[in-house]
Design a protein around this motif. Structure first.
Motif, PDB file in Angstrom:
ATOM      1  N   UNK A  84     -52.815 -42.590  67.383  1.00 57.02           N
ATOM      2  CA  UNK A  84     -53.502 -41.558  68.155  1.00 57.02           C
ATOM      3  C   UNK A  84     -52.513 -40.524  68.655  1.00 57.02           C
ATOM      4  N   UNK A  85     -53.028 -39.311  68.873  1.00 50.78           N
ATOM      5  CA  UNK A  85     -52.218 -38.210  69.399  1.00 50.78           C
ATOM      6  C   UNK A  85     -52.829 -37.716  70.696  1.00 50.78           C
ATOM      7  N   UNK A  86     -51.995 -37.400  71.693  1.00 47.99           N
ATOM      8  CA  UNK A  86     -52.531 -36.845  72.931  1.00 47.99           C
ATOM      9  C   UNK A  86     -53.012 -35.413  72.709  1.00 47.99           C
ATOM     10  N   UNK A  87     -53.902 -34.975  73.580  1.00 52.25           N
ATOM     11  CA  UNK A  87     -54.404 -33.600  73.491  1.00 52.25           C
ATOM     12  C   UNK A  87     -53.245 -32.622  73.655  1.00 52.25           C
ATOM     13  N   UNK A  88     -53.273 -31.561  72.886  1.00 51.46           N
ATOM     14  CA  UNK A  88     -52.265 -30.488  72.932  1.00 51.46           C
ATOM     15  C   UNK A  88     -50.847 -31.023  72.748  1.00 51.46           C
ATOM     16  N   UNK A  89     -50.695 -31.962  71.843  1.00 54.36           N
ATOM     17  CA  UNK A  89     -49.383 -32.550  71.582  1.00 54.36           C
ATOM     18  C   UNK A  89     -48.743 -31.902  70.364  1.00 54.36           C
ATOM     19  N   UNK A  90     -47.456 -32.070  70.260  1.00 57.41           N
ATOM     20  CA  UNK A  90     -46.740 -31.622  69.078  1.00 57.41           C
ATOM     21  C   UNK A  90     -47.059 -32.528  67.901  1.00 57.41           C
ATOM     22  N   UNK A  91     -46.657 -32.130  66.707  1.00 54.05           N
ATOM     23  CA  UNK A  91     -47.004 -32.901  65.518  1.00 54.05           C
ATOM     24  C   UNK A  91     -46.351 -34.286  65.456  1.00 54.05           C
ATOM     25  N   UNK A  92     -45.281 -34.499  66.201  1.00 52.90           N
ATOM     26  CA  UNK A  92     -44.593 -35.792  66.157  1.00 52.90           C
ATOM     27  C   UNK A  92     -45.025 -36.743  67.268  1.00 52.90           C
ATOM     28  N   UNK A  93     -45.729 -36.237  68.278  1.00 49.63           N
ATOM     29  CA  UNK A  93     -46.087 -37.055  69.431  1.00 49.63           C
ATOM     30  C   UNK A  93     -47.283 -37.944  69.102  1.00 49.63           C
ATOM     31  N   UNK A  94     -47.072 -39.269  69.170  1.00 53.90           N
ATOM     32  CA  UNK A  94     -48.107 -40.234  68.800  1.00 53.90           C
ATOM     33  C   UNK A  94     -47.948 -41.520  69.595  1.00 53.90           C
ATOM     34  N   UNK A  95     -49.047 -42.253  69.651  1.00 51.22           N
ATOM     35  CA  UNK A  95     -49.031 -43.623  70.143  1.00 51.22           C
ATOM     36  C   UNK A  95     -49.535 -44.480  68.991  1.00 51.22           C
TER      37      UNK A  95
END
Length: 132
Positions: free
Chosen positions: A82-93
């Motif tokens: 999953x990616x947080x809202x308004x995150x960069x392309x590398x930001x994930x959980x």
């Protein structure tokens, strides 16, 4: 010469300080979770399956405002990305469930850099949904 060594030594100390293992109990039933390097690991009690973990991970992440990019699950293995809202392309959980004996091991990774607080919040939300 000493000046050239100062920055690399300080950088190594900062990196190794962040790699220490942190253990805490979470949830209402004292699930033990260990943080090491960039992931949080916890073993669930016996009746839970990987598919239960995937459902709880998806529910928790959606409640927290994340967008689910991938979900794959079976009886033994599961992965939710999953990616947080308004995150960069590398930001994930990334939440993984893998068998560990008769129990299920949850591994929560936060990318690109490990964020222990975020991983523990995700685990807490999952444990609520699992009734733990």
């Amino acid at each position: 010469m000493a000046r050239r060594l100062t920055i690399p030594v300080l950088l190594c100390l900062a990196l190794t300080a962040g790699c220490s293992r942190t253990t805490a109990t979470q949830g209402y039933h004292g699930v033990r979770a260990d943080w090491s390097i960039s992931s949080l690991e916890a073993k669930l009690p016996e009746p839970y399956r990987a598919s239960d973990v995937a459902a709880a991970a998806e529910g928790a992440l959606v409640r927290m405002g994340y967008t689910i990019n991938e979900r794959t699950d079976s009886e033994d293995h599961a992965i939710v990305v999953a990616s947080p809202a308004q995150a960069g392309p590398l930001e994930k959980v990334v939440v993984r469930a893998i068998p560990s004996g008769r129990r299920v091991l949850i591994r929560i990774s936060t990318r690109p850099l490990g964020d222990e607080d975020r991983a523990r919040i995700v685990l807490d939300e999952m444990l609520v949904l699992l009734g733990l």
